[in-house]
Design a protein around this motif. Sequence first.
Motif, PDB file in Angstrom:
ATOM      1  N   PHE A  85       0.829  -1.199   0.000  1.00  9.52           N
ATOM      2  CA  PHE A  85       0.000   0.000   0.000  1.00  9.52           C
ATOM      3  C   PHE A  85       0.868   1.257   0.000  1.00  9.52           C
ATOM      4  O   PHE A  85       0.646   2.186  -0.792  1.00  9.52           O
ATOM      5  N   GLU A  86       1.884   1.301   0.860  1.00  9.46           N
ATOM      6  CA  GLU A  86       2.756   2.469   0.949  1.00  9.46           C
ATOM      7  C   GLU A  86       3.569   2.651  -0.333  1.00  9.46           C
ATOM      8  O   GLU A  86       3.730   3.779  -0.819  1.00  9.46           O
ATOM      9  N   LEU A  87       4.070   1.556  -0.891  1.00 11.98           N
ATOM     10  CA  LEU A  87       4.844   1.650  -2.118  1.00 11.98           C
ATOM     11  C   LEU A  87       3.964   2.079  -3.288  1.00 11.98           C
ATOM     12  O   LEU A  87       4.362   2.892  -4.122  1.00 11.98           O
ATOM     13  N   ALA A  88       2.744   1.575  -3.341  1.00 12.25           N
ATOM     14  CA  ALA A  88       1.812   1.965  -4.397  1.00 12.25           C
ATOM     15  C   ALA A  88       1.513   3.464  -4.305  1.00 12.25           C
ATOM     16  O   ALA A  88       1.454   4.165  -5.334  1.00 12.25           O
ATOM     17  N   LYS A  89       1.316   3.970  -3.086  1.00 11.76           N
ATOM     18  CA  LYS A  89       1.084   5.416  -2.911  1.00 11.76           C
ATOM     19  C   LYS A  89       2.280   6.217  -3.382  1.00 11.76           C
ATOM     20  O   LYS A  89       2.136   7.223  -4.065  1.00 11.76           O
ATOM     21  N   GLU A  90       3.465   5.762  -3.001  1.00 11.70           N
ATOM     22  CA  GLU A  90       4.696   6.460  -3.412  1.00 11.70           C
ATOM     23  C   GLU A  90       4.808   6.507  -4.935  1.00 11.70           C
ATOM     24  O   GLU A  90       5.105   7.556  -5.510  1.00 11.70           O
ATOM     25  N   LEU A  91       4.540   5.384  -5.581  1.00 12.10           N
ATOM     26  CA  LEU A  91       4.619   5.334  -7.039  1.00 12.10           C
ATOM     27  C   LEU A  91       3.563   6.231  -7.674  1.00 12.10           C
ATOM     28  O   LEU A  91       3.842   6.935  -8.645  1.00 12.10           O
ATOM     29  N   LEU A  92       2.362   6.218  -7.145  1.00 12.71           N
ATOM     30  CA  LEU A  92       1.298   7.055  -7.682  1.00 12.71           C
ATOM     31  C   LEU A  92       1.641   8.535  -7.556  1.00 12.71           C
ATOM     32  O   LEU A  92       1.524   9.295  -8.512  1.00 12.71           O
ATOM     33  N   TYR A  93       2.086   8.944  -6.371  1.00 14.80           N
ATOM     34  CA  TYR A  93       2.396  10.365  -6.168  1.00 14.80           C
ATOM     35  C   TYR A  93       3.576  10.811  -7.005  1.00 14.80           C
ATOM     36  O   TYR A  93       3.683  11.990  -7.350  1.00 14.80           O
ATOM     37  N   SER A  94       4.482   9.891  -7.327  1.00 17.55           N
ATOM     38  CA  SER A  94       5.630  10.271  -8.156  1.00 17.55           C
ATOM     39  C   SER A  94       5.205  10.560  -9.598  1.00 17.55           C
ATOM     40  O   SER A  94       5.927  11.208 -10.336  1.00 17.55           O
ATOM     41  N   LEU A  95       4.028  10.064  -9.982  1.00 18.69           N
ATOM     42  CA  LEU A  95       3.530  10.302 -11.336  1.00 18.69           C
ATOM     43  C   LEU A  95       2.756  11.616 -11.457  1.00 18.69           C
ATOM     44  O   LEU A  95       2.523  12.107 -12.549  1.00 18.69           O
ATOM     45  N   LEU A  96       2.327  12.147 -10.316  1.00 17.73           N
ATOM     46  CA  LEU A  96       1.528  13.379 -10.324  1.00 17.73           C
ATOM     47  C   LEU A  96       2.387  14.617 -10.453  1.00 17.73           C
ATOM     48  O   LEU A  96       3.474  14.708 -10.209  1.00 17.73           O
TER      49      LEU A  96
END
Length: 68
Positions: free
Chosen positions: A57-68
């Motif tokens: 969950f934390e890694l998925a959030k990190e990856l998502l925010y890095s795309l924004l």
Amino acid sequence: MSDEQKRLFIDSIYEKMQLKPEYNRYLRDIKLAILNEYVEFVEADEDEDGWYYEHAFELAKELLYSLL
């Protein structure tokens, strides 16, 4: 491995690559592979204490925010 050992390993592999992707893409690809491993443990019901789910969950959030 310590965090420093992991960084040295990742950087040494990158330096040895003949065809190098952009470094941030290289790191993102490694994180996606790690996320995949976490998800596989969760899907296989091998996450009794929720460690893999939390980290996925934390890694998925990190990856998502890095795309924004």
